[in-house]
Design a protein around this motif. Structure first.
Motif, PDB file in Angstrom:
ATOM      1  N   GLU A   1       0.859  -1.176   0.000  1.00  0.00           N
ATOM      2  CA  GLU A   1       0.000   0.000   0.000  1.00  0.00           C
ATOM      3  C   GLU A   1       0.898   1.229   0.000  1.00  0.00           C
ATOM      4  O   GLU A   1       1.767   1.378   0.856  1.00  0.00           O
ATOM      5  N   LEU A   2       0.714   2.076  -1.014  1.00  0.00           N
ATOM      6  CA  LEU A   2       1.541   3.263  -1.167  1.00  0.00           C
ATOM      7  C   LEU A   2       0.646   4.450  -1.537  1.00  0.00           C
ATOM      8  O   LEU A   2      -0.587   4.332  -1.486  1.00  0.00           O
ATOM      9  N   THR A   3       1.268   5.570  -1.933  1.00  0.00           N
ATOM     10  CA  THR A   3       0.502   6.754  -2.317  1.00  0.00           C
ATOM     11  C   THR A   3       0.805   7.085  -3.771  1.00  0.00           C
ATOM     12  O   THR A   3       1.973   7.137  -4.159  1.00  0.00           O
ATOM     13  N   ASP A   4      -0.240   7.285  -4.575  1.00  0.00           N
ATOM     14  CA  ASP A   4      -0.001   7.552  -5.997  1.00  0.00           C
ATOM     15  C   ASP A   4       0.253   9.037  -6.276  1.00  0.00           C
ATOM     16  O   ASP A   4       0.254   9.865  -5.343  1.00  0.00           O
ATOM     17  N   GLN A   5       0.461   9.379  -7.536  1.00  0.00           N
ATOM     18  CA  GLN A   5       0.839  10.746  -7.899  1.00  0.00           C
ATOM     19  C   GLN A   5      -0.283  11.767  -7.686  1.00  0.00           C
ATOM     20  O   GLN A   5      -0.050  12.955  -7.786  1.00  0.00           O
ATOM     21  N   ASN A   6      -1.497  11.259  -7.415  1.00  0.00           N
ATOM     22  CA  ASN A   6      -2.593  12.176  -7.108  1.00  0.00           C
ATOM     23  C   ASN A   6      -2.831  12.285  -5.604  1.00  0.00           C
ATOM     24  O   ASN A   6      -3.823  12.856  -5.160  1.00  0.00           O
ATOM     25  N   GLY A   7      -1.926  11.701  -4.842  1.00  0.00           N
ATOM     26  CA  GLY A   7      -2.034  11.764  -3.393  1.00  0.00           C
ATOM     27  C   GLY A   7      -3.023  10.763  -2.815  1.00  0.00           C
ATOM     28  O   GLY A   7      -3.360  10.822  -1.638  1.00  0.00           O
ATOM     29  N   GLN A   8      -3.479   9.827  -3.658  1.00  0.00           N
ATOM     30  CA  GLN A   8      -4.439   8.819  -3.214  1.00  0.00           C
ATOM     31  C   GLN A   8      -3.721   7.542  -2.772  1.00  0.00           C
ATOM     32  O   GLN A   8      -2.689   7.193  -3.333  1.00  0.00           O
ATOM     33  N   THR A   9      -4.308   6.870  -1.813  1.00  0.00           N
ATOM     34  CA  THR A   9      -3.770   5.584  -1.391  1.00  0.00           C
ATOM     35  C   THR A   9      -3.893   4.604  -2.549  1.00  0.00           C
ATOM     36  O   THR A   9      -4.929   4.548  -3.200  1.00  0.00           O
ATOM     37  N   PHE A  10      -2.813   3.903  -2.829  1.00  0.00           N
ATOM     38  CA  PHE A  10      -2.837   2.925  -3.907  1.00  0.00           C
ATOM     39  C   PHE A  10      -2.487   1.568  -3.331  1.00  0.00           C
ATOM     40  O   PHE A  10      -1.410   1.362  -2.781  1.00  0.00           O
ATOM     41  N   SER A  11      -3.411   0.632  -3.474  1.00  0.00           N
ATOM     42  CA  SER A  11      -3.197  -0.722  -2.982  1.00  0.00           C
ATOM     43  C   SER A  11      -2.868  -1.634  -4.155  1.00  0.00           C
ATOM     44  O   SER A  11      -3.413  -1.469  -5.251  1.00  0.00           O
ATOM     45  N   SER A  12      -1.997  -2.598  -3.910  1.00  0.00           N
ATOM     46  CA  SER A  12      -1.640  -3.547  -4.969  1.00  0.00           C
ATOM     47  C   SER A  12      -2.866  -4.316  -5.462  1.00  0.00           C
ATOM     48  O   SER A  12      -2.856  -4.847  -6.573  1.00  0.00           O
ATOM     49  N   GLN A  13      -3.927  -4.348  -4.672  1.00  0.00           N
ATOM     50  CA  GLN A  13      -5.170  -5.015  -5.103  1.00  0.00           C
ATOM     51  C   GLN A  13      -5.742  -4.355  -6.356  1.00  0.00           C
ATOM     52  O   GLN A  13      -6.440  -4.999  -7.130  1.00  0.00           O
ATOM     53  N   GLN A  14      -5.433  -3.073  -6.530  1.00  0.00           N
ATOM     54  CA  GLN A  14      -5.915  -2.346  -7.711  1.00  0.00           C
ATOM     55  C   GLN A  14      -5.270  -2.865  -9.000  1.00  0.00           C
ATOM     56  O   GLN A  14      -5.673  -2.494 -10.093  1.00  0.00           O
TER      57      GLN A  14
END
Ligand code: NI
Length: 201
Positions: free
Chosen positions: A48-61
């Motif tokens: 789980e990290l943060t994407d370039q739009n500042g949103q949480t990004f989960s590997s599940q995506q």
């Protein structure tokens, strides 16, 4: 006595060889190390990290479609821009496009690489690239899962980052399916990608 000396030499040689392997394994993961099935299944994993739009990004995506993962940083002088450029070109490939493959760039320099910085940086290559950053702990965790190496290297009054240059090819189930690097010729990279997305070259 002479035989003992020879035996001792052989033992020393073997020990040196093993130490060398371990050293190389820690410092640089070369591709051949990933070819073993046991290692294959241990490359990658949830994050789980943060994407370039500042949103949480989960590997599940990323579930359900093949994807590429590579580690780097926006201040990188050569390897990262070259790799990003190559990946951006591959994303324009019709067969790759049709597969829904996504490319994920993960910063190993979270101190300087904030989401806005990541957004500007990947936008100049291909804004579709998912650019991720996070806390030091989050980055350490995902790098460990991908067996990616990185280290901070002091440079004048500043610092640079040393990092592994592999692009990981992950299948639709999130399983490691191979890798390529920026020095590989385009034909070879394309063939690997087409294999990943189940298209003929
Ligand atoms: Ni780099």
């Amino acid at each position: 006595m002479k035989l003992l000396g020879i035996l001792a030499s052989i033992v020393l040689l073997i020990a040196a060889g093993v130490a060398g392997l371990i050293y190389n394994g820690v410092i640089k993961f070369d591709e051949s190390m990933f070819s073993q099935a046991s290692i294959k299944s241990s490359v990658g994993g949830p994050f789980e990290l943060t994407d370039q739009n500042g949103q949480t990004f989960s590997s599940q995506q990323l579930d359900g479609k093949p994807f590429l993962v590579f580690f780097g940083f926006t201040h990188c002088p050569d390897v990262c821009p070259t790799t990003l450029n190559e990946v951006a070109n591959h994303l324009d490939d019709e067969k790759v496009k049709a597969s829904g493959l996504r490319a994920v760039f993960i910063s190993v320099d979270p101190e300087r690489d904030k989401p806005e910085q990541m957004k500007d940086y990947v936008a100049s290559f291909n804004p579709e690239i998912v650019a991720l950053t996070g806390t030091e702990e989050q980055i350490a965790d995902v790098a460990k899962k991908y067996r990616a190496y990185y280290a901070k290297v002091p440079q004048d009054d500043d610092y640079t980052m040393d990092h592994s240059a592999l692009v990981y090819l992950m299948d639709a189930n999130g399983q490691y399916a191979g890798s390529f690097n920026f020095q590989e010729d385009e034909k070879s990279r394309t063939a690997k990608l087409h294999r990943l997305v189940g298209a003929s070259s």
